[in-house]
Design an enzyme around this catalytic site. Structure first.
Site, PDB file in Angstrom:
ATOM      1  N   GLU A 128       0.829  -1.215   0.000  1.00 10.39           N
ATOM      2  CA  GLU A 128       0.000   0.000   0.000  1.00 10.39           C
ATOM      3  C   GLU A 128       0.860   1.260   0.000  1.00 10.39           C
ATOM      4  O   GLU A 128       0.490   2.284  -0.577  1.00 10.39           O
ATOM      5  CB  GLU A 128      -0.922   0.020   1.227  1.00 10.39           C
ATOM      6  CG  GLU A 128      -2.128  -0.898   1.123  1.00 10.39           C
ATOM      7  CD  GLU A 128      -3.182  -0.362   0.163  1.00 10.39           C
ATOM      8  OE1 GLU A 128      -2.852  -0.072  -0.997  1.00 10.39           O
ATOM      9  OE2 GLU A 128      -4.344  -0.266   0.571  1.00 10.39           O
ATOM     10  N   THR A 180      -6.125  10.466  -3.637  1.00 16.57           N
ATOM     11  CA  THR A 180      -6.185  10.210  -2.197  1.00 16.57           C
ATOM     12  C   THR A 180      -5.495  11.348  -1.441  1.00 16.57           C
ATOM     13  O   THR A 180      -5.960  11.784  -0.386  1.00 16.57           O
ATOM     14  CB  THR A 180      -5.501   8.859  -1.872  1.00 16.57           C
ATOM     15  OG1 THR A 180      -6.104   7.871  -2.700  1.00 16.57           O
ATOM     16  CG2 THR A 180      -5.684   8.464  -0.425  1.00 16.57           C
TER      17      THR A 180
END
Ligand code: ADP
Length: 305
Positions: A128, A180
């Site tokens: 991630e 994001t």
């Protein structure tokens, strides 16, 4: 000796309304497919889809996760991974987490399971980091463990599976891009104590409602007074979608991850499909391309096929 394995890795919904950064759930559909083979050394990624994701291991979450795992194995080995992505990258339903979770579960299987679930989550979090710069576990945990997961703490890792009654999820994916990093930047750094108290009341209520199978309690706890009022301005038609969903019988819902996808929870499949139809009708007036789908909760996480 087992030299090749294929897994399906599920999409996930993170930031479950009041559970920003701590609560997530796994979806039955869509899933990415990964086939992993043992090799002598290195990591080779083969993309079998049209997304053109990076092939260099350091730039692909699959590589990021597997490199972290290889650092802790004593065996001199490598992996070749065939990746077929179905979950569109950047959609907000854990595309990157599915790749990382699928890769570590499959690789651990080929190595004859030397690592614990907690180790695997830790390795996948390194994947991630490749996607977003941060080692967050809110999509990884449900992708690996299935069901609804609570991240009580990320460092040190403390993740709890929350038993939940049957729930059906309607997803709206507007075809717009939300970075994001932008979705994080606009959030306030400080919050009022009175808002914090409302939020932790709802988080506790949601967890209690899930564990008791109390749909009424789940529904009235699905309220976010901190993040949603700010982030929802990035999603055209968010308030309209929420209003028509609640009117149609959804228990509640909000932004999936950092968007642009929106999710709504329902008690049963018939209601979830009616909510989907209401969303389609409402969103069709907005002049934005979109997809919708309905899924149950996936209680298994990554599975072997
Ligand atoms: P999502 O919530 O859909 O996972 P993210 O923004 O967290 O969206 O991750 C998508 C980003 O990660 C994209 O910039 C994509 O290029 C990058 N990425 C690198 N490797 C992968 C992978 N194997 N799967 C998905 N995204 C990847």
């Amino acid at each position: 000796m087992l030299e090749e394995v294929t897994v399906l890795a599920p999409a996930t919904v993170a930031n479950l309304v009041c559970g920003f950064d701590i609560l997530g759930l796994a979806l039955e559909e869509p899933c990415d497919k990964l086939t992993i083979r043992k090799t002598r050394r290195g990591i080779r990624i083969i993309n079998l889809d049209g997304y053109n994701l990076p092939l260099e291991p350091e730039k692909n979450v699959i590589g990021g996760a597997l490199l972290a795992m290889l650092e802790e194995t004593r065996e001199e080995i490598g992996f070749e991974i065939e990746s077929t992505k179905v979950i569109k990258p950047g959609s907000g339903i854990g595309s990157s987490a599915a790749s990382a979770a699928g890769a570590v579960i499959a690789a651990n299987h080929l190595l004859k399971q030397p690592f614990s679930t907690s180790d695997l989550i830790r390795f996948a979090m390194c994947g991630e980091q490749v996607a977003s710069g941060a080692k967050h576990a809110d999509n990884i945990a449900p992708a690996i463990m299935g069901g609804v997961t609570l991240i009580r703490s990320s460092f040190p890792l403390d993740i709890i599976g929350i038993p939940a009654p049957p729930l059906f999820v309607t997803i709206l994916h507007p075809q717009i891009e939300i970075k994001t990093s932008n979705a994080r930047e606009i959030l306030k750094k400080e919050i009022l104590l009175k808002d914090a108290a409302i939020q932790w009341g709802n988080v506790a209520g949601l967890v209690a409602g899930l564990m008791k199978g109390d749909y009424e309690l789940i529904s009235r706890s699905l309220v976010d007074v901190i993040v949603e009022p700010i982030r929802s301005i990035l999603i055209p038609g968010f308030d309209l979608v929420k209003t028509v969903s609640l009117e149609t019988g959804a228990l509640g819902g909000g932004i999936s991850g950092s968007g642009p996808s929106v999710f709504m929870l329902s008690h049963d499949l018939v209601t979830a499909r009616k909510v989907e139809a209401a969303i389609i009708q409402a969103y069709s007036g907005l002049n934005i391309d979109f997809h919708t789908h309905v899924s149950t909760i996936n209680n298994q996480g990554v599975r072997f096929i």
